[in-house]
Design a protein around this motif. Structure first.
Motif, mmCIF file in Angstrom:
data_model
loop_
_atom_site.group_PDB
_atom_site.id
_atom_site.type_symbol
_atom_site.label_atom_id
_atom_site.label_comp_id
_atom_site.label_asym_id
_atom_site.label_seq_id
_atom_site.Cartn_x
_atom_site.Cartn_y
_atom_site.Cartn_z
ATOM 1 N N PHE A 60 45.775 31.293 58.284
ATOM 2 C CA PHE A 60 44.324 31.526 58.256
ATOM 3 C C PHE A 60 43.616 30.415 57.468
ATOM 4 O O PHE A 60 42.598 29.877 57.909
ATOM 5 N N TYR A 76 43.959 37.547 48.432
ATOM 6 C CA TYR A 76 42.593 37.073 48.174
ATOM 7 C C TYR A 76 42.269 37.143 46.681
ATOM 8 O O TYR A 76 41.625 36.260 46.141
ATOM 9 N N VAL A 126 37.507 40.670 58.880
ATOM 10 C CA VAL A 126 37.208 41.861 58.079
ATOM 11 C C VAL A 126 36.818 43.034 58.991
ATOM 12 O O VAL A 126 37.164 44.185 58.712
ATOM 13 N N TYR A 141 46.636 37.234 63.606
ATOM 14 C CA TYR A 141 46.658 38.086 62.411
ATOM 15 C C TYR A 141 46.103 39.478 62.757
ATOM 16 O O TYR A 141 46.693 40.510 62.393
ATOM 17 N N TRP A 200 36.173 38.337 45.272
ATOM 18 C CA TRP A 200 37.585 38.765 45.325
ATOM 19 C C TRP A 200 38.345 38.461 44.030
ATOM 20 O O TRP A 200 39.433 38.977 43.836
ATOM 21 N N ASP A 231 36.400 34.788 58.851
ATOM 22 C CA ASP A 231 36.775 35.898 57.976
ATOM 23 C C ASP A 231 35.910 37.133 58.245
ATOM 24 O O ASP A 231 36.376 38.263 58.114
ATOM 25 N N GLU A 269 31.623 44.447 51.599
ATOM 26 C CA GLU A 269 32.120 43.108 51.963
ATOM 27 C C GLU A 269 31.425 42.627 53.255
ATOM 28 O O GLU A 269 30.987 41.483 53.346
ATOM 29 N N ILE A 309 47.483 42.192 51.588
ATOM 30 C CA ILE A 309 46.309 41.486 52.141
ATOM 31 C C ILE A 309 45.242 41.313 51.050
ATOM 32 O O ILE A 309 44.667 40.232 50.887
ATOM 33 N N GLU A 310 45.006 42.372 50.294
ATOM 34 C CA GLU A 310 43.989 42.301 49.238
ATOM 35 C C GLU A 310 44.472 41.438 48.071
ATOM 36 O O GLU A 310 43.708 40.671 47.486
ATOM 37 N N PHE A 344 39.936 44.387 59.961
ATOM 38 C CA PHE A 344 40.609 44.941 58.782
ATOM 39 C C PHE A 344 40.069 46.345 58.452
ATOM 40 O O PHE A 344 40.814 47.206 57.974
HETATM 41 C C1 LIG Z 1 42.189 36.757 55.911
HETATM 42 C C2 LIG Z 1 41.755 37.708 54.831
HETATM 43 N N1 LIG Z 1 42.673 38.269 54.017
HETATM 44 C C3 LIG Z 1 42.242 39.136 53.033
HETATM 45 C C4 LIG Z 1 40.946 39.469 52.854
HETATM 46 C C5 LIG Z 1 40.503 40.393 51.776
HETATM 47 N N2 LIG Z 1 39.891 41.583 52.241
HETATM 48 C C6 LIG Z 1 40.045 38.872 53.737
HETATM 49 N N3 LIG Z 1 38.711 39.116 53.660
HETATM 50 N N4 LIG Z 1 40.437 37.981 54.736
#
Ligand SMILES: Cc1ncc(CN)c(N)n1
Length: 217
Positions: A211, A141, A50, A113, A166, A46, A86, A137-138, A53
């Motif tokens: 994931f 979580y 991130v 992803y 989260w 993750d 984060e 996506i947010e 992301f």
């Molecule tokens: C796979 C995933 N999805 C969502 C989030 C939330 N930011 C995350 N940290 N990782």
């Protein structure tokens, strides 16, 4: 107020939504049976996610037309700032759990992803589509981790901090702001763009399932 488009999607795709937000990985945190090896795998992967992301979120900001309301920009900017915290959190967890991020190799579900996020970042993708994707996506979580904070949850104390990150009410409010933003811009978009946004939403739900699956292997 009339229901927004995203609420209709949530109702129309309940099974996939459930698979993404009530996955066995999350349920095992909630009932305390989690294999900590899975948690560590998730943590490392993750962190890599991130980092990708952040680039996606920055691109969402760049895509916003110059004439959108300043408050719309503030919501996205707030999300990007939250991602900085984060990332710091992941780094502090890395020493706590002995997971070394510098030698990590992204696994296939993670690569897939992240590739999808890159595809969404193409200049041809409409900003309403990426706003909807950002929200989705947010939201996954938030919804997933919030269940681990419920009063009857047996979440192990050492994982509570992750769930709080989260699952807390502030993060929920941020997800609601993103949802309203996505709904507002979807409503002003063509049917074609709305269809593309729904497809992106579905792809995100299935990518989240993959994931979690990857983290449990
Ligand atoms: C796979 C995933 N999805 C969502 C989030 C939330 N930011 C995350 N940290 N990782």
């Amino acid at each position: 107020m009339e229901d927004g488009m995203t609420k209709r999607w949530l109702g129309a795709h309940k099974e996939l939504l459930h698979a993404a937000t009530r996955h066995s990985f999350i349920l095992s945190i909630r009932d305390g049976s989690i294999d900590l090896g899975c948690f560590k795998r998730w943590l490392g992967q993750d962190y890599l996610f991130v980092r990708a992301f952040v680039r996606f979120a920055a691109n969402v900001l760049v895509k916003l037309p110059k004439d959108v309301a300043e408050t719309d920009i503030d919501v996205v900017l707030g999300g990007i700032c939250a991602l900085e915290k984060e990332i710091s959190w992941f780094r502090s967890e890395s020493s706590k759990w002995g997971v070394h991020f510098d030698t990590l190799i992204p696994q296939k579900a993670n690569e897939d992803y992240c590739r999808f996020l890159e595809e969404l970042s193409a200049s041809s993708t409409h900003y309403a589509v990426v706003l909807a994707a950002f929200w989705a996506i947010e939201m996954v979580y938030n919804d997933a981790f919030a269940t681990c904070l419920e009063t009857d949850a047996k979440t192990p104390s050492e994982l509570y901090d992750a769930c709080e990150r989260w699952g807390n009410a502030g993060f929920k409010a941020y997800c609601t702001a993103l949802q309203q933003l996505a709904d507002k811009h979807l409503q002003m978009s063509s049917i074609d763009i709305q269809g593309q946004a729904e497809q992106a939403f579905l792809k995100i739900l299935s990518s989240e399932v993959e994931f979690w699956n990857m983290s449990c292997q």
